[in-house]
Every structure is written in structure tokens, then in C-alpha cells.
Enzyme design. Structure first.
Site, PDB file in Angstrom:
ATOM      1  N   ALA A   1       0.925  -1.340  -0.261  1.00  0.00           N
ATOM      2  CA  ALA A   1       0.054  -0.072  -0.027  1.00  0.00           C
ATOM      3  C   ALA A   1       0.918   1.120  -0.060  1.00  0.00           C
ATOM      4  O   ALA A   1       1.900   1.277   0.221  1.00  0.00           O
ATOM      5  CB  ALA A   1      -0.934   0.063   1.238  1.00  0.00           C
TER       6      ALA A   1
ATOM      7  N   GLY B   1       0.313  -5.185   0.685  1.00  0.00           N
ATOM      8  CA  GLY B   1      -0.833  -4.976  -0.315  1.00  0.00           C
ATOM      9  C   GLY B   1      -0.453  -5.790  -1.572  1.00  0.00           C
ATOM     10  O   GLY B   1      -1.338  -6.112  -2.208  1.00  0.00           O
TER      11      GLY B   1
ATOM     12  N   GLU C   1      -1.108  -9.175  -1.305  1.00  0.00           N
ATOM     13  CA  GLU C   1      -2.474  -9.242  -1.066  1.00  0.00           C
ATOM     14  C   GLU C   1      -3.140  -9.349  -2.499  1.00  0.00           C
ATOM     15  O   GLU C   1      -3.894 -10.108  -2.724  1.00  0.00           O
ATOM     16  CB  GLU C   1      -3.065  -8.554  -0.225  1.00  0.00           C
ATOM     17  CG  GLU C   1      -2.514  -8.639   1.362  1.00  0.00           C
ATOM     18  CD  GLU C   1      -3.005  -7.752   2.323  1.00  0.00           C
ATOM     19  OE1 GLU C   1      -2.734  -6.472   2.240  1.00  0.00           O
ATOM     20  OE2 GLU C   1      -3.834  -7.828   3.277  1.00  0.00           O
TER      21      GLU C   1
ATOM     22  N   GLU D   1       3.604  -5.486   7.294  1.00  0.00           N
ATOM     23  CA  GLU D   1       2.763  -4.695   7.850  1.00  0.00           C
ATOM     24  C   GLU D   1       3.118  -4.733   9.370  1.00  0.00           C
ATOM     25  O   GLU D   1       2.840  -3.342   9.961  1.00  0.00           O
ATOM     26  CB  GLU D   1       1.155  -5.100   7.399  1.00  0.00           C
ATOM     27  CG  GLU D   1       0.711  -4.802   6.408  1.00  0.00           C
ATOM     28  CD  GLU D   1       0.836  -5.853   5.454  1.00  0.00           C
ATOM     29  OE1 GLU D   1       1.962  -6.664   5.571  1.00  0.00           O
ATOM     30  OE2 GLU D   1       0.381  -5.959   4.249  1.00  0.00           O
TER      31      GLU D   1
HETATM   32  N1  T1G Z   1       4.623   3.422  -0.106  1.00  0.00           N
HETATM   33  C1  T1G Z   1       5.198   4.770  -0.279  1.00  0.00           C
HETATM   34  N2  T1G Z   1       6.568   5.117  -0.613  1.00  0.00           N
HETATM   35  C2  T1G Z   1       7.083   3.968  -0.469  1.00  0.00           C
HETATM   36  C3  T1G Z   1       6.724   2.655  -0.103  1.00  0.00           C
HETATM   37  C4  T1G Z   1       5.404   2.313   0.206  1.00  0.00           C
HETATM   38  N3  T1G Z   1       5.033   1.301   0.621  1.00  0.00           N
HETATM   39  N4  T1G Z   1       7.896   1.905  -0.027  1.00  0.00           N
HETATM   40  C5  T1G Z   1       8.972   2.472  -0.452  1.00  0.00           C
HETATM   41  N5  T1G Z   1       8.530   3.922  -0.713  1.00  0.00           N
HETATM   42  C6  T1G Z   1       9.488   4.889  -1.215  1.00  0.00           C
HETATM   43  C7  T1G Z   1      10.659   5.223  -0.233  1.00  0.00           C
HETATM   44  O1  T1G Z   1      10.034   6.210   0.969  1.00  0.00           O
HETATM   45  C8  T1G Z   1      11.657   5.825  -0.993  1.00  0.00           C
HETATM   46  O2  T1G Z   1      11.227   7.024  -1.252  1.00  0.00           O
HETATM   47  C9  T1G Z   1      11.334   4.952  -2.387  1.00  0.00           C
HETATM   48  O3  T1G Z   1      10.141   4.549  -2.475  1.00  0.00           O
HETATM   49  C10 T1G Z   1      12.417   3.775  -2.324  1.00  0.00           C
HETATM   50  O4  T1G Z   1      12.432   3.158  -1.292  1.00  0.00           O
HETATM   51  C11 T1G Z   1      -2.936  -3.113   2.952  1.00  0.00           C
HETATM   52  C12 T1G Z   1      -1.401  -1.698   4.860  1.00  0.00           C
HETATM   53  C13 T1G Z   1      10.151  -1.846  -1.403  1.00  0.00           C
HETATM   54  C14 T1G Z   1      11.903  -3.011  -0.235  1.00  0.00           C
HETATM   55  O5  T1G Z   1       5.950  -1.950   3.886  1.00  0.00           O
HETATM   56  O6  T1G Z   1      10.328  -2.049   2.255  1.00  0.00           O
HETATM   57  O7  T1G Z   1       0.693  -2.682   2.266  1.00  0.00           O
HETATM   58  O8  T1G Z   1      12.989   8.398  -0.245  1.00  0.00           O
HETATM   59  O9  T1G Z   1      14.647   3.560  -0.443  1.00  0.00           O
HETATM   60  O10 T1G Z   1      15.929   0.165  -0.639  1.00  0.00           O
HETATM   61  O11 T1G Z   1      -1.975  -4.934   3.997  1.00  0.00           O
HETATM   62  O12 T1G Z   1      10.993   0.488   0.038  1.00  0.00           O
HETATM   63  O13 T1G Z   1      13.069   7.870  -2.592  1.00  0.00           O
HETATM   64  O14 T1G Z   1      11.293   9.588  -1.684  1.00  0.00           O
HETATM   65  O15 T1G Z   1      13.506   1.550   0.812  1.00  0.00           O
HETATM   66  O16 T1G Z   1      15.017  -0.455  -2.728  1.00  0.00           O
HETATM   67  C15 T1G Z   1       3.754  -2.677   3.212  1.00  0.00           C
HETATM   68  C16 T1G Z   1       7.828  -0.813   2.478  1.00  0.00           C
HETATM   69  C17 T1G Z   1       2.943  -1.439   3.006  1.00  0.00           C
HETATM   70  C18 T1G Z   1       7.233  -2.059   2.036  1.00  0.00           C
HETATM   71  C19 T1G Z   1      12.646  -1.039  -1.494  1.00  0.00           C
HETATM   72  N6  T1G Z   1       4.854  -2.570   2.260  1.00  0.00           N
HETATM   73  N7  T1G Z   1       9.016  -0.428   1.488  1.00  0.00           N
HETATM   74  O17 T1G Z   1      13.576  -0.866  -0.752  1.00  0.00           O
HETATM   75  O18 T1G Z   1      14.122   1.392  -1.823  1.00  0.00           O
HETATM   76  S1  T1G Z   1       1.610  -1.594   4.261  1.00  0.00           S
HETATM   77  C20 T1G Z   1       6.012  -2.150   2.889  1.00  0.00           C
HETATM   78  C21 T1G Z   1      10.315  -1.372   1.556  1.00  0.00           C
HETATM   79  C22 T1G Z   1       0.360  -2.422   3.499  1.00  0.00           C
HETATM   80  C23 T1G Z   1      -1.656  -3.616   3.116  1.00  0.00           C
HETATM   81  C24 T1G Z   1      -0.726  -2.800   3.929  1.00  0.00           C
HETATM   82  C25 T1G Z   1      11.400  -0.715   0.366  1.00  0.00           C
HETATM   83  C26 T1G Z   1      11.437  -1.812  -0.334  1.00  0.00           C
HETATM   84  P1  T1G Z   1      12.076   8.283  -1.256  1.00  0.00           P
HETATM   85  P2  T1G Z   1      13.785   2.430  -0.699  1.00  0.00           P
HETATM   86  P3  T1G Z   1      14.717   0.069  -1.516  1.00  0.00           P
END
Ligand code: T1G
Length: 695
Positions: A64, A103, A106, A126
Site C-alpha cells: 500500500a 498489499g 495481497e 505490515e
Molecule cells: N509507500 C510509499 N512509498 C514507499 C513505499 C510504500 N509502501 N515503499 C517505499 N517507498 C518509497 C521510499 O520512501 C523511498 O522514497 C522510495 O520508495 C524507495 O524506497 C494493505 C497496509 C520496497 C523493499 O512496508 O520495504 O501494504 O525516499 O529507499 O531500498 O496490507 O522500500 O526515494 O522519496 O526503501 O530499494 C507494506 C515498504 C505497506 C514495503 C524497496 N509494504 N518498502 O527498498 O528503496 S503496508 C512495505 C520497503 C500495506 C496492506 C498494508 C522498501 C522496498 P524516497 P527505498 P529500496
């Protein structure tokens, strides 16, 4: 990037849905709406027999859009999109690659089949954000993997690779080739019957009370403070007793409870803090190439630093004063590496490389003539360091970066002794250096921009969180620590016991209270700093001498078996050291103090208010770039509970005006220690937050 992040295409009888929302294809509102309408369009297209989703760029949907949390939800929500896909009359297959998380996973589970490319990682992170999977993951994952495996994935937040996902049943097949071509193949295999498909929601789940009970007990033991893990268990448990629609409804209720939790806000802040700190003025400079590392010093820090670089794939030469010192350092590195192999952090193959020559030793800095980066981790004494940097100035090649690991000495004064101050920087590691994630990159007056950028690039390769710091006594973390440890000392002098202070802070969420940490680090370290600063200590400053008395008695904490607590094989629990209590009593009497009791709440308030005060001053004078940088330092280097977000994030939840009033109240008893930072007073007057300074 196309106007809309979701486009469709028909290849033969296959309808393709491409998601293109860089950098990580986060499931923003536009992505969700785009997928829903794409499914409708292709389902209505008589020329389409099967639909295939895939991600453009480095990953399928990575989750998400975290930036939408806390904002009004926009339909369609991710839950609706997953259910919409699952209800589609035509088979829908997800071709996943990269980091298909939360997500994103999912959405793939809402599809009728899943194919993963090599290198794919899946997981439900999450819980690390204070949430639970909120789009059907807690109901669909158990239907494919069983309760136990789903619980393990969902409560840990860990990522698993494609092979493990295939074994568990989360995916159906491993694909190959670029995502678009692999998606077409997957769609064709669906149509030909070569790839089986089914609606996940129609599968059953075998109850597993034993797994649920075991996980509940584990969480109570390991994460008593956290809100989300227990909700994860409750949601997964429902998958075995409710039809999918009811299970999803319960999941939504639990998800929303987590979303509202202050822990979610803190954990999301910590997620962004880890990334925000990389945004430095020197970010556009090109880092210098670094392959060969020199580490001077084979003590605890030098060995830990050498280990960190070896684990990250660098070649390392360790230099010590003599053969014995070098042997001791090398032995410590070997022990560290063996531990890394045991923890699965180091492969046997890499260990073989290291033993075959990636790690060498010498007793002269001349051996570092070809090093690209040299880190000095010698005795914390300015004369020793300046002598070493004079030698390095002659021995190191042109363009080599000369770094000091000093934890508080003046990096400008070290740089000034060389003919190349632009190449000198501070790289302050935290012990154990091959484990702790924080790295303070201390930028001296003349440090070149590309040297700073190199520090950050090396930190990323080491898997560390680099935070830019200016030069001052203690930089960011130790400067703030030296201030709030006085708050703990004043609490003890005024009546609280070390154990009461520690317990209050451990109940707040710190893994260890300050006295347990001081005992672990060694009381003699702070003692040496107090002696060094004694001549400059302001007369108005309260001074608690009981820790000096402990050190004078040779009681340095864990390493001597006695400190604030008693240690040893035959010691149960964490008993307070009666001699420490006696020294405290004596110092109270000498100061004419009648001890009073402190509630746990007041202990926490005083301790954290002191931390916030110095943190504000560190931002105010520019030692830290932003409040979020200070949060990152305390989170990744000082055990600040991640779900609390960091001291200045916490300050915003209290409010600047309330903090000013609290400090002014405390100042009645000690106006010198409880001075209100001008920045905090300004924020209070303007009704602003520290977050407004994060840019
Ligand atoms: N949403 C928005 N921005 C995101 C993002 C996300 N989920 N993930 C990364 N970014 C941005 C990050 O802030 C950075 O921005 C850029 O992307 C590169 O990220 C309903 C509710 C995917 C493994 O928790 O673990 O789904 O600083 O530097 O090292 O059940 O990002 O460049 O402006 O980390 O290559 C679940 C979180 C959400 C994944 C990539 N998903 N992200 O790592 O790049 S909750 C996550 C990561 C959800 C549902 C629920 C990592 C990555 P900027 P980065 P990276």
C-alpha cells in the site's frame, strides 16, 4: 511514465495489466482504481480468455502507499480491489517479481494463480509498521499455507524468497524472462490448463489451536509492548472459523484499530526516518570508488569495524602497533565472523574468500598505501590520533579517505594536522560495529562533498543507517546521551533507585534501562569523560558523584561483575549492587537531600523531557540537519523504542507549549539544567511541530 499508472494491452487471447508507479509500484489510489477498471474492461472483452497482472520496473507492487496512512481513505480500497479480482469471471494470474510485499502480495493472493520470477521476495511487513495485512492477507494466506506458516510470516514481517514461497504454496510456479513476456506465458498456461488456478477465498483452512497458542505465548514473551502482533493472531485465527467475507470484515476492524494506534504512527515515522537521513546537501556529489579498506586498531571497535566491512564484501587490512595486538584483533574478527556464519549472516563461501586473502594484517601504516578508505579506531586520545593522521598523511595514496572513529573528539583538529583536510571525515560506528545499524558521518569544516557522499555510499553497502553530524562534543547521539543521563542521575540523587529508573524506562519500551546499559558498556568509559570534562564543568551544574565512587572501587559494571547491578553465573535476575546503593545514600546525605519517591510516569517524563531538550538544541545549532535525523540516531543507535518514533516525533505528540511549561516547572528546582531551548520556545509560540522542520 504513462499518464495513468495502470495500462492494459491484449496479446493474443491474453489481457495484460501493467502497473507502472515508480519507484516501487506502491498501490496508490490511482493504481487501485486503475487495476479495478482494467479488470472490468478485460473481463468484458470477448477477445480475452485470461488476464495477467505484472509490474513495470524493479518490482511488482511493493505494498500500500504508506504516505496515504492517516489521510481520508479513497475508494476503491485495496480490500475491494483484491475481492474484485477474485470475483472476476475470467481467470486472473499475477506475475510477480522484485519485492512483492504487503498489499502487493495481497493483490497477488486475490488473483487465481501466481507465478514468480527468480529473485522475487514476498512478505507481510505490515506488522513492522504497527499494522496487520489489511486487504485479505490474513484470510487468504492461511488458505494457501496453513495457519502456522501464515502466522509466522504475518507476525514476523520477514521476507522469503520465491523458492520458499513455492514450497509454502503462496505461489504456484517459478517463471522466467522479463515480466511482460513472463506474464503473457502465465496467461497462456492458464488458458491451456498447464497452470492450475482457483479462487483462494473458496479454499478451507484447517484449525490449528496449538500454533495459535504458541504464537500468542511467544508474542507475550518477546513483544509485550506491541499492539499489532496480537491483532495479527486474532485475524489469522478467524480464517479457520469464518467464511472469507466475514473474516475479511473482522480483519478490517482489527486493521483500523491498528491504523489508529499511536504505535503505527511511530513505526511509520521510523520507516521514513531511515530513508530521510540520506537526503543530505552533498547527495549529488559522486562518491569516490572504495574497495580496499584499512582499519587501524584491533580493539573492540577496530575489530568490529573490520568485521562489518568484511561482511559487506570489502577487502580489509588491519594495522596494529605490534604482532601481539594484531593477533588479538584478528582473533576477535575471526570470532565475529564465526558468529555471523552461525546467525546466517555470512556464507561459508564468503568466509573462505576472507580467509584466502580478503582480510590481511600489518604492524605499519605503510601497508595501507593502496587503501581507498582508512578508518582509525585507536585509543580515544587527541595526541594519539593526531600522530596517526600525520603518519597516514604521508603513507596513504592521493585521494584516499582518512576517517576517524572517534566518538567525541574534534575532527577539525584531527584534519588540521594533515595536508589534506578535505579527505578527512568522522565515521562514528557504534559497538558492536558489525551489528549496530547507526553510523554518524561527522563532517568537518574542510571535508569535501564527495568524501561525505562516499561515507553515505559505504554506509548503505554496509547496511547501516548513516546520519550526517556536525562537529561538537559527542556529535548527535553521545551529546544528547550525556545530557539525559544527568536527568537519570538527578532522579537517583533525589530518591529513585537505579532499578526503579530502569524499570520505568523498560516499561516505556526501552530494551534496557540506562543503568543496565551503563553497566554493559562499562562505567569507566563515562568516568573517563567526566574526568576529562571536570575542569570545564559549569559551577552551577548539579554533580552526582556516586558513579565515580563505584569506579574508584573498581566496580565498572558487567565486566567486573559489579556495577549498579550484580552479575555472575550464580546471580539470579538483576539484583542491585548494595555497594552502589550505599554510595548513593552517602552522596544524598552529603548533599542534604531527603529522598522522595517518584512514580514511573514522572521518571519517564523527566528522562524524556531532558532528551527532547538537548535534541532540540542539536537541531537548533545545526549539528543535526533535521529533527528526523535526531530521531534516527536515537532509534538506530540508542535503543529508543521504534514504536515511539524517536524523541522529537514523541515531542510533537506532547506538544511544544506543554514541554515548555514542563521545563519551566522543573527549572524551579534547577534553572541551570532545565533551560528551555529557544527553538522549542519558538515552536510553542508559533504552534508548530518539529515535523514542520523536516522539510
Ligand atoms: N509507500 C510509499 N512509498 C514507499 C513505499 C510504500 N509502501 N515503499 C517505499 N517507498 C518509497 C521510499 O520512501 C523511498 O522514497 C522510495 O520508495 C524507495 O524506497 C494493505 C497496509 C520496497 C523493499 O512496508 O520495504 O501494504 O525516499 O529507499 O531500498 O496490507 O522500500 O526515494 O522519496 O526503501 O530499494 C507494506 C515498504 C505497506 C514495503 C524497496 N509494504 N518498502 O527498498 O528503496 S503496508 C512495505 C520497503 C500495506 C496492506 C498494508 C522498501 C522496498 P524516497 P527505498 P529500496
Amino acid at each position: 511514465m504513462s499518464e495513468t499508472p495502470v495500462t492494459t494491452e491484449r496479446v493474443g487471447r491474453i489481457g495484460l495489466v501493467a502497473i507502472d508507479n515508480p519507484p516501487v509500484n506502491a498501490a496508490s489510489h490511482a493504481v487501485r482504481a486503475g487495476i479495478a477498471s482494467a479488470i472490468d474492461a478485460l473481463a468484458a472483452d470477448d477477445g480475452v480468455d485470461a488476464i495477467a497482472l505484472y509490474g513495470v520496473g524493479r518490482t511488482f507492487i511493493a505494498g500500500a502507499d504508506i504516505r496515504e496512512f492517516g489521510k481520508p481513505p479513497q475508494s476503491p480500497g485495496l480490500t475491494q480491489v483484491c475481492s474484485h479480482i477474485e470475483a472476476c469471471a475470467k481467470p486472473v494470474v499475477a506475475l510477480i517479481h522484485g519485492t512483492t510485499l504487503g498489499g502487493g502480495l495481497e493483490i497477488a493472493l486475490g488473483c487465481h494463480a501466481r507465478v514468480a520470477l527468480p529473485g522475487t521476495q514476498v512478505g507481510f511487513p505490515e506488522v513492522t509498521l504497527g499494522l496487520i495485512p489489511g486487504a485479505g492477507g490474513t484470510q487468504r494466506a492461511p488458505r494457501l499455507t496453513g495457519i502456522k506458516a501464515a502466522l509466522d510470516l504475518i507476525t514476523s514481517g520477514k521476507r522469503i524468497d520465491a523458492d520458499a514461497a513455492l514450497t509454502l504454496g503462496l505461489i504456484d510456479r517459478l517463471g522466467e524472462g522479463p515480466p511482460r513476456e513472463a506474464a503473457i506465458k502465465a496467461g497462456e498456461d492458464i488458458v491451456s490448463g498447464a497452470l492450475p488456478h482457483r479462487r483462494t477465498g473458496e479454499l478451507g483452512v484447517a484449525p490449528d489451536e496449538a500454533a495459535l497458542d504458541a504464537k500468542t505465548a511467544e508474542i507475550a514473551r518477546k513483544q509485550p509492548n506491541l499492539f499489532a502482533p496480537v491483532r495479527c493472531v486474532e485475524a489469522v485465527a478467524a480464517s479457520a472459523r469464518l467464511p472469507i467475507a466475514d473474516g475479511i470484515a473482522l480483519e478490517r476492524t482489527l486493521f483500523e484499530a491498528c491504523l489508529e494506534s499511536p504505535q503505527r504512527a511511530g513505526l511509520v515515522h521510523a520507516f521514513f526516518a531511515e530513508r530521510a537521513v540520506a537526503k543530505i546537501p552533498e547527495a549529488s556529489a559522486t562518491p569516490r570508488p572504495v574497495e580496499r579498506i584499512g582499519v587501524i586498531g584491533g580493539g573492540t571497535m577496530g575489530s568490529g569495524i573490520a568485521t562489518a566491512f568484511l561482511l559487506a564484501g570489502y577487502s580489509v587490512t588491519m594495522v596494529e602497533r605490534d604482532a601481539d595486538g594484531l593477533a588479538r584483533g584478528q582473533a576477535t574478527v575471526e570470532k565475529n565472523l564465526a558468529g555471523a556464519v552461525k546467525r546466517g549472516k555470512l556464507s561459508e563461501a564468503r568466509l573462505a574468500d576472507i580467509n584466502a586473502g580478503a582480510f590481511s594484517g600489518a604492524t605499519t601504516v605503510d601497508a595501507l598505501a593502496e587503501a581507498d578508505l582508512i578508518i582509525e579506531a585507536a585509543f580515544e586520545d587527541m595526541a594519539v590520533k593526531q600522530d596517526l593522521f600525520s603518519q597516514l598523511d604521508k603513507a596513504a595514496k592521493k585521494g584516499a579517505i582518512l576517517a576517524t572513529n572517534t566518538s567525541y573528539l574534534d575532527v577539525d583538529a584531527i584534519a588540521a594536522i594533515t595536508s589534506r583536510p578535505a579527505d578527512v571525515i568522522g565515521l562514528h560506528f557504534f559497538s558492536p560495529a558489525h551489528v549496530m545499524r547507526l553510523l554518524e558521518v561527522v563532517v568537518a569544516d574542510k571535508t569535501a562533498a564527495d568524501v561525505v557522499a562516499t561515507g553515505f555510499a559505504v554506509a548503505r553497502k554496509l547496511g547501516k543507517v548513516a546520519v550526517r553530524a556536525g562537529v561538537c562534543e559527542g556529535f548527535i547521539g553521545n551529546r544528547i546521551l550525556s545530557h539525559y543521563r544527568k536527568a537519570a542521575e538527578y532522579l537517583v540523587m533525589d530518591g529513585a533507585s537505579p532499578a526503579e529508573v530502569d524499570r520505568a524506562l523498560e516499561d516505556f519500551g526501552f530494551a534496557m534501562g540506562p543503568h543496565a546499559v551503563f553497566d554493559l558498556a562499562g562505567l569507566d568509559i563515562a568516568w573517563a569523560a567526566r574526568k576529562r570534562l571536570a575542569a570545564t564543568r559549569p559551577a552551577e551544574e548539579r554533580y552526582a558523584a556516586y558513579a565515580d565512587k563505584l569506579c574508584e572501587a573498581g566496580q565498572f559494571g558487567r565486566k567486573t561483575g559489579r556495577g549498579f547491578y550484580l552479575y555472575g553465573e550464580d546471580v539470579d535476575g538483576r539484583p542491585q549492587n548494595p555497594e552502589a546503593l550505599a554510595f548513593i545514600e552517602a552522596e544524598r546525605e552529603k548533599a542534604g537531600i531527603t529522598p522522595r519517591t517518584f512514580s514511573a510516569e514522572e521518571i519517564v517524563q523527566r528522562y524524556l523531557t531532558a532528551m527532547i531538550a538537548e535534541a532540540a538544541r542539536v537541531v537548533e545549532d545545526g549539528t543535526a540537519l533535521r529533527p528526523i535525523d535526531v530521531d534516527a540516531v536515537l532509534l538506530f543507535g540508542y535503543g529508543f523504542p521504534r514504536f515511539r518514533g524517536g524523541p522529537l516525533f514523541l515531542a510533537d505528540t506532547i506538544g511544544a507549549a506543554r514541554l515548555v511549561r514542563r521545563m519551566e516547572d522543573y527549572a524551579q528546582e534547577d534553572p541551570f539544567y532545565w533551560q528551555v531551548p529557544p527553538l522549542l520556545r519558538t515552536l510553542a509560540e508559533e504552534d508548530r511541530t518539529f515535523a514542520s522542520l523536516n522539510g
